[in-house]
Scaffold this active site. Structure first.
Site, PDB file in Angstrom:
ATOM      1  N   ARG A 278       0.863  -1.193   0.000  1.00  0.00           N
ATOM      2  CA  ARG A 278       0.000   0.000   0.000  1.00  0.00           C
ATOM      3  C   ARG A 278       0.891   1.232   0.000  1.00  0.00           C
ATOM      4  O   ARG A 278       1.916   1.277   0.711  1.00  0.00           O
ATOM      5  CB  ARG A 278      -0.879   0.039   1.256  1.00  0.00           C
ATOM      6  CG  ARG A 278      -2.103  -0.848   1.216  1.00  0.00           C
ATOM      7  CD  ARG A 278      -3.135  -0.399   0.184  1.00  0.00           C
ATOM      8  NE  ARG A 278      -4.323  -1.254   0.174  1.00  0.00           N
ATOM      9  CZ  ARG A 278      -4.465  -2.377  -0.544  1.00  0.00           C
ATOM     10  NH1 ARG A 278      -3.489  -2.779  -1.327  1.00  0.00           N
ATOM     11  NH2 ARG A 278      -5.582  -3.082  -0.483  1.00  0.00           N
TER      12      ARG A 278
ATOM     13  N   GLU B 184      -4.105   7.078  -4.468  1.00  0.00           N
ATOM     14  CA  GLU B 184      -4.598   6.499  -5.724  1.00  0.00           C
ATOM     15  C   GLU B 184      -6.002   7.017  -6.041  1.00  0.00           C
ATOM     16  O   GLU B 184      -6.802   7.141  -5.115  1.00  0.00           O
ATOM     17  CB  GLU B 184      -4.667   4.967  -5.597  1.00  0.00           C
ATOM     18  CG  GLU B 184      -3.314   4.330  -5.512  1.00  0.00           C
ATOM     19  CD  GLU B 184      -3.387   2.813  -5.350  1.00  0.00           C
ATOM     20  OE1 GLU B 184      -4.438   2.216  -5.649  1.00  0.00           O
ATOM     21  OE2 GLU B 184      -2.386   2.247  -4.930  1.00  0.00           O
TER      22      GLU B 184
ATOM     23  N   HIS C  37      -1.493  -0.267  -9.821  1.00  0.00           N
ATOM     24  CA  HIS C  37      -2.079  -1.233  -8.870  1.00  0.00           C
ATOM     25  C   HIS C  37      -2.513  -2.533  -9.571  1.00  0.00           C
ATOM     26  O   HIS C  37      -3.700  -2.833  -9.652  1.00  0.00           O
ATOM     27  CB  HIS C  37      -3.262  -0.593  -8.117  1.00  0.00           C
ATOM     28  CG  HIS C  37      -3.572  -1.298  -6.817  1.00  0.00           C
ATOM     29  ND1 HIS C  37      -4.005  -0.636  -5.691  1.00  0.00           N
ATOM     30  CD2 HIS C  37      -3.517  -2.609  -6.463  1.00  0.00           C
ATOM     31  CE1 HIS C  37      -4.205  -1.500  -4.710  1.00  0.00           C
ATOM     32  NE2 HIS C  37      -3.915  -2.706  -5.161  1.00  0.00           N
TER      33      HIS C  37
HETATM   34  C1  8YV Z   1      -6.805  -5.734  -5.116  1.00  0.00           C
HETATM   35  C2  8YV Z   1      -5.134  -5.524  -3.202  1.00  0.00           C
HETATM   36  O1  8YV Z   1      -6.640  -5.355  -6.426  1.00  0.00           O
HETATM   37  O2  8YV Z   1      -6.180  -7.385  -2.238  1.00  0.00           O
HETATM   38  C3  8YV Z   1      -5.589  -6.343  -2.057  1.00  0.00           C
HETATM   39  O3  8YV Z   1      -5.331  -5.920  -0.918  1.00  0.00           O
HETATM   40  O4  8YV Z   1      -4.484  -4.571  -3.053  1.00  0.00           O
HETATM   41  C4  8YV Z   1      -5.414  -5.881  -4.599  1.00  0.00           C
HETATM   42  O5  8YV Z   1      -4.953  -7.153  -4.831  1.00  0.00           O
HETATM   43  C5  8YV Z   1      -7.728  -4.784  -4.453  1.00  0.00           C
HETATM   44  O6  8YV Z   1      -7.577  -4.679  -3.112  1.00  0.00           O
HETATM   45  C6  8YV Z   1      -9.139  -5.185  -4.726  1.00  0.00           C
HETATM   46  O7  8YV Z   1     -10.024  -4.557  -3.868  1.00  0.00           O
END
Ligand code: 8YV
Length: 330
Positions: A242, A271, A292
Site C-alpha cells: 500500500r 490512488e 495497482h
Molecule cells: C486488489 C489488493 O486489487 O487485495 C488487495 O489488498 O491490493 C489488490 O490485490 C484490491 O484490493 C481489490 O479490492
C-alpha cells in the site's frame, strides 16, 4: 422459503463471479463499473444485507453511521482492509471478511517483475523500439545492475513476503526480513532468511527493499523520511503493498537527489492520483510505476470472487466465515 440476502457489489467483478452471485443472492451489481461516491456508498450500506466493496471504496465511520440495521456483513473483495474502518464496523456488530491467500503468488510475481524492471531497466528498454530510437547494440549502453548475489530486505514476512522470498532465492538473492514476529525456524531455514529485529539496521544494509506488510495505523509511513535516508544510494525500493506505508514525497526527493537508486511502485498514497515528481522520474526511467496491478490476473480475480461468495454463504448459513477479519490482525 428463506429470503435471499441483498448483496450490493460496488464494482464490476469477473462475469463468472457475477453470474454465480446472481444465482445465489438477490444481487445488486455495478455494471457500469463507475466508482461510487460517498453518498452512493452510504445508500448502498443503507440498503444492503451484505456489502461487497473493493479497495476504491472508503467504508469509513460516516458511511457506517448511515448503514441500515440489515447490514451484517462487509465481504471485501481484496486482501487489504484499510479501505474499511474495521473497528467501527465490528463495534456496530458488522462482520468483515477479506480474500487472503488466493492473490499471494500473483502479487509476489509482480513484485519480482518490479525488482527486475528497475534493476535491469526493462520498462525503459521496452520503449526504445516502439519509439524508433534504437541505433543498435553498444557495449556500454542501457546497463543496469545484476540482482544475483544482492541482498533483498523484505518488510513484512507474511504470505506474500514469503512467496517473494522463494522467488528471490531462486534468482540468487540473499533473503533478509523484518516482521512484527519472527517466522518459524523451519521457514527461515528453507528460505535461508536472516531476521532483523531492527528495521533501521536492515534498511541500511540492503541492495533492494520490498514492502510487503499490510497498511494499518502501525505501518502508516513505516518507511518514513528518516528511515528512507538510511537506505544506501544504489539500493532500490519496491512496493506492491500500500502506498501509505512509504512517505512517497520523501522517496521521490531521495531518488531525485540520487540518494536512492530507483523505485518500483504498484501502489500510491493517493490512488489514483500519483505524485507528479514520481511521474517525472518514471519518464526519466528512474522509477517504474504500475497502476495497482499486483493481483490483476484473471485467475486471482475469479478466486477472490469465489472467496467472497464462500464468506457470504457461510455467514448466511450461520457459520463463521473462513476469512473473518479480527481486531488482532489490525
Ligand atoms: C486488489 C489488493 O486489487 O487485495 C488487495 O489488498 O491490493 C489488490 O490485490 C484490491 O484490493 C481489490 O479490492
Amino acid at each position: 422459503m428463506k429470503k435471499k440476502p441483498l448483496v450490493v457489489v460496488t464494482r464490476r467483478l469477473p462475469d463468472v463471479v457475477e453470474t454465480r452471485m446472481r444465482e445465489l443472492f438477490d444481487t445488486r451489481l455495478n455494471l457500469e463499473d463507475k466508482p461510487m461516491s460517498p453518498a452512493e456508498l452510504a445508500e448502498a450500506a443503507r440498503a444492503a444485507d451484505v456489502l461487497v466493496p473493493t479497495v476504491t471504496d472508503e467504508i469509513d465511520a460516516s458511511v457506517l453511521a448511515q448503514a441500515g440495521p440489515n447490514l451484517k456483513l462487509i465481504a471485501n473483495f481484496g486482501n487489504g482492509v484499510d479501505n474499511i474502518d474495521v473497528g467501527v464496523a465490528l463495534s456496530r456488530g458488522v462482520t468483515v471478511t477479506n480474500t487472503p491467500g488466493v492473490l499471494t503468488e500473483d502479487t509476489a510475481d509482480m513484485t519480482m517483475a518490479l525488482i527486475l524492471a528497475v534493476a535491469r531497466r526493462v520498462a525503459q528498454g521496452a520503449r526504445v523500439i516502439p519509439d524508433e530510437e534504437w541505433g543498435g547494440w553498444s557495449p556500454t549502453w542501457m546497463l543496469g545492475h545484476r540482482i544475483t548475489g544482492k541482498r533483498l530486505g523484505i518488510v513484512g514476512m507474511g504470505r506474500i513476503g514469503q512467496a517473494l522470498a522463494r522467488r528471490a532465492k531462486a534468482f540468487g538473492l540473499s533473503i533478509h526480513y523484518h516482521n512484527r514476529r519472527r517466522v518459524p525456524a523451519a521457514i527461515e531455514e528453507s528460505l535461508e532468511a536472516t531476521y532483523w529485529e531492527s528495521l533501521d539496521q536492515m534498511l541500511a544494509r540492503m541492495d533492494i527493499v520490498s514492502v510487503n506488510c499490510p497498511h494499518t495505523p502501525a505501518t502508516y509511513h513505516l518507511l518514513s523520511a528518516r528511515r528512507l535516508k538510511l537506505i544506501r544510494p544504489n539500493a532500490i525500493v519496491v512496493n506492491t503493498a500500500r502506498g501509505e506505508i512509504i512517505d512517497e514525497t520523501s522517496l521521490a526527493r531521495l531518488v531525485e537527489a540520487g540518494e536512492i537508486g530507483g523505485a518500483g511502485l504498484d501502489v500510491f498514497e493517493h490512488e489514483p492520483a500519483v505524485n507528479p515528481r514520481l511521474v517525472k522520474l518514471a519518464r526519466q526511467g528512474r522509477v517504474v510505476l504500475l497502476p495497482h496491478m499486483g493481483s490483476a490476473t484473471h485467475e486471482s480475480r475469479v478466486d477472490m470472487g469465489e472467496k467472497v461468495i464462500v464468506n457470504i454463504r457461510a455467514f448466511m448459513d450461520g457459520h463463521r466465515p473462513p476469512d473473518r477479519v479480527l481486531p488482532s490482525m489490525l
